[in-house]
Design an enzyme around this catalytic site. Structure first.
Site, short mmCIF file in Angstrom:
data_model
loop_
_atom_site.label_atom_id
_atom_site.label_comp_id
_atom_site.label_asym_id
_atom_site.label_seq_id
_atom_site.Cartn_x
_atom_site.Cartn_y
_atom_site.Cartn_z
N GLY A 165 0.85 -1.18 0.00
CA GLY A 165 0.00 0.00 0.00
C GLY A 165 0.88 1.23 0.00
N GLU B 224 8.63 -2.34 6.81
CA GLU B 224 9.56 -1.61 5.94
C GLU B 224 11.01 -1.98 6.22
OE1 GLU B 224 8.44 0.40 3.58
OE2 GLU B 224 6.59 1.37 4.24
N LYS C 32 -0.94 0.66 6.56
CA LYS C 32 -0.21 -0.62 6.70
C LYS C 32 0.37 -0.75 8.11
CE LYS C 32 2.31 0.80 3.63
NZ LYS C 32 3.29 1.45 2.93
N SER C 33 1.14 0.26 8.50
CA SER C 33 1.78 0.19 9.82
C SER C 33 0.75 0.18 10.94
CB SER C 33 2.72 1.37 10.02
OG SER C 33 3.78 1.27 9.13
N GLY D 209 0.76 6.07 4.27
CA GLY D 209 -0.41 6.68 4.89
C GLY D 209 -1.71 5.94 4.63
#
Lengths: 322, 236
Positions: B37, B162, B43-44, B40
């Site tokens: 994605g 990441e 995902k996180s 913003g």
């Protein structure tokens, strides 16, 4: 692995305890100075326990003197008035009970952090202060007296006579040494690593699966019961306890000493206490307005020495910052 | 195959802003799953909701058949989940060796699949850096340390956020190599990344999140069939 964080710490500790061992010989029974040194060493134990809490664990408290005072009160209240009790047994009692109190207090205060924790520890310490200051049973503002000092026999063998100033001095020196070694062992254990990690980044430590509340609580209990031990020694030295031992400025002064020595360095607590008390003694004899000059000097010292006296010594010896 | 993780209808808010709008997906045990994605998109936040760092307002997280939605973060991690956060989260007051020592523990079944020596074998660069502080390392070395630290908790589910962001191509290659090794050892892994080519080859399942919703969830074959749509959704 060495327990020392850097070269300057190693040199300082060796020098300090070597000089400490022999200094009563040079003072030749000058009890004023021997007593003075004992008092500063007791203070150093107290400051060291605070330094561990503030500098290593990152818990800032203005109520640490509460445990200092409680250490003295617990002994005086528990021990029979006209009977010599065993020093070691009562050391155990004092630390156990104060540790238990710290556990309860910790469960409350450690739910907060930062400025809120400073305020709540201050509030609890002041409550305890006024409780003892207003109590009739515990002597109010005058406090309680210790008429008979404990004896120090282990299995019937007694080496130390607490009424003898030099003997008492060695007991304090031994206590400081043990305290230092104790903190060093803790700091180098995996418990100490987690404490370092959670001071740096509590969220990250949590994400590694550590309940930071438990770790902080253990550190709080350890530091508090050692503060109580220092208070117990202080009470024995002067033969009395009174509420002023737990007044908030005792906590604040200890914080200044820890800062002066170098927060979180542990051995800096020894330097901080000696430098502060040394300056105090020196300036007090120069001028009536010693507090003014003392304050100014401390501001200058804290501003110029970024990592306290410990950091300064470390730079002198050319070591890396730890 | 059994599901190691089931996420149902996560609704997560940061204050007033609604980030996740009902994110749901399942992960099978032993599989490697990618979450893709744009920045913003959530995902996180999805990962943080799974871990309890950003607790969801509603929805549930089922891990190994047990509802862990209300558990505190540290308890979840003790059930053999490991998290390598974005930005690596080094402790500047701990050395490389101390980082690894503090993290090392047996998993909840008392097994040790990863030892200190094994981690150093996988990341030989760290061996030369053992006495350096965590923040005195290059970005790639920090990432290796963060992964090594996570492996030493002997996880069943490894979450990488990441992991290759901002690293030199050679270092990236090295990190991907290690992730392959981890995959082969049977650890379930969630990877958040943007490198669709590597993810396609490495992962069995792919999830695409757009504006806090799962818009794609399928295997590599389906991913290839919908490549255009996926690439469009990832393009800035």
């Amino acid at each position: 692995m060495s327990i020392f964080a850097n070269k300057s710490e190693k040199i300082f500790i060796y020098l300090f305890f070597a000089i400490g061992l022999f200094i009563p010989l040079f003072l030749e029974g000058n009890t004023f100075y021997i007593n003075k040194f004992s008092t500063i060493i007791i203070l150093a134990i107290f400051v060291m326990s605070l330094d561990y809490l503030v500098g290593r664990t990152g818990l800032i408290t203005l109520g640490h003197a509460m445990f200092y005072g409680l250490g003295g009160y617990i002994f005086t209240i528990l021990a029979p008035e006209y009977e010599a009790v065993n020093f070691w047994v009562y050391t155990f009692y004092v630390m156990l009970i104060s540790g238990f109190i710290a556990l309860i207090v910790g469960l409350i205060v450690l739910r907060t952090s930062g400025i809120y924790m400073i305020m709540i520890t201050l509030a609890l310490a002041q409550m305890t202060f006024y409780f003892f200051a207003d109590s009739i049973e515990y002597g109010g503002q005058d406090g309680l007296f210790i008429y008979i000092k404990p004896e120090t026999s282990i299995f019937g063998l007694s080496f130390l006579d607490l009424d003898n100033e030099t003997h008492f001095y060695y007991l304090c020196l031994l206590s400081l040494f043990n305290c230092f070694v104790f903190f060093k062992i803790i700091m180098n254990s995996s418990f100490g690593r987690v404490i370092d990690a959670l001071k740096e980044n509590p969220d990250r430590a949590t994400a590694l699966g550590y309940n930071i509340f438990h770790f902080r609580l253990i550190a709080y209990v350890l530091a508090s019961s050692l503060a109580a031990y220092a208070g117990y020694l202080f009470a024995l030295q002067f033969g009395f306890v009174n509420p002023s031992m737990m007044s908030w400025d005792v906590s604040a002064t200890a914080l200044v000493m820890a800062l002066l020595g170098g927060l979180g360095s542990i051995y800096g607590a020894i330097i901080g206490s000696f430098v502060y008390e040394g300056l105090h003694y020196f300036i007090e004899h120069l001028t009536e307005y010693w507090m003014f000059f003392m304050g100014a000097l401390i501001i200058v010292l804290v501003l110029t020495l970024k990592y306290g006296m410990a950091g300064f010594l470390n730079n002198l010896s050319g070591g890396k910052r730890s | 195959m059994q599901n190691i993780l089931e996420v149902h209808g996560l609704q997560t808010l940061y204050g007033e802003s609604h980030i996740l709008h009902g994110v749901s997906f399942d992960i099978k045990a032993g599989e490697t799953v990618s979450i893709m994605g744009r920045n913003g998109m959530g995902k996180s936040t999805t990962l943080k909701s799974i871990l309890g760092i950003a607790p969801p307002r509603s929805g549930s997280v089922i891990y190994k058949g047990e509802d862990i939605t209300r558990l505190p973060t540290w308890k979840r991690m003790r059930q053999d989940i490991a998290y390598v956060p974005e930005g690596r989260g080094m402790f500047h007051n701990l050395t490389v060796k101390e980082h690894l020592q503090m993290a090392a523990r047996k998993n909840s079944r008392g097994e040790t699949n990863w030892t200190y020596d094994q981690v150093l074998e996988v990341f030989p660069r760290l061996t030369e850096r053992l006495t350096n502080k965590g923040t005195q390392l290059s970005g790639g070395e920090q990432q290796m340390l963060a992964i090594g630290r996570a492996l030493l908790t002997n996880p069943d589910l490894l979450i990488l956020d990441e992991a290759t962001e901002g690293l030199a191509p050679l270092i990236r290659k090295e990190i991907w190599q290690v992730i392959r090794q981890i995959k082969d050892s049977g650890v379930s892994t969630i990877i958040v990344d943007k490198n669709i080519k590597v993810l396609n080859e490495l992962c069995e399942q792919h999830i695409l999140i757009v504006k806090g919703k799962v818009v794609f969830n399928g295997d590599s074959e389906t991913l290839n069939e919908n490549k255009e749509f996926i690439e469009q959704s990832l393009a800035v």
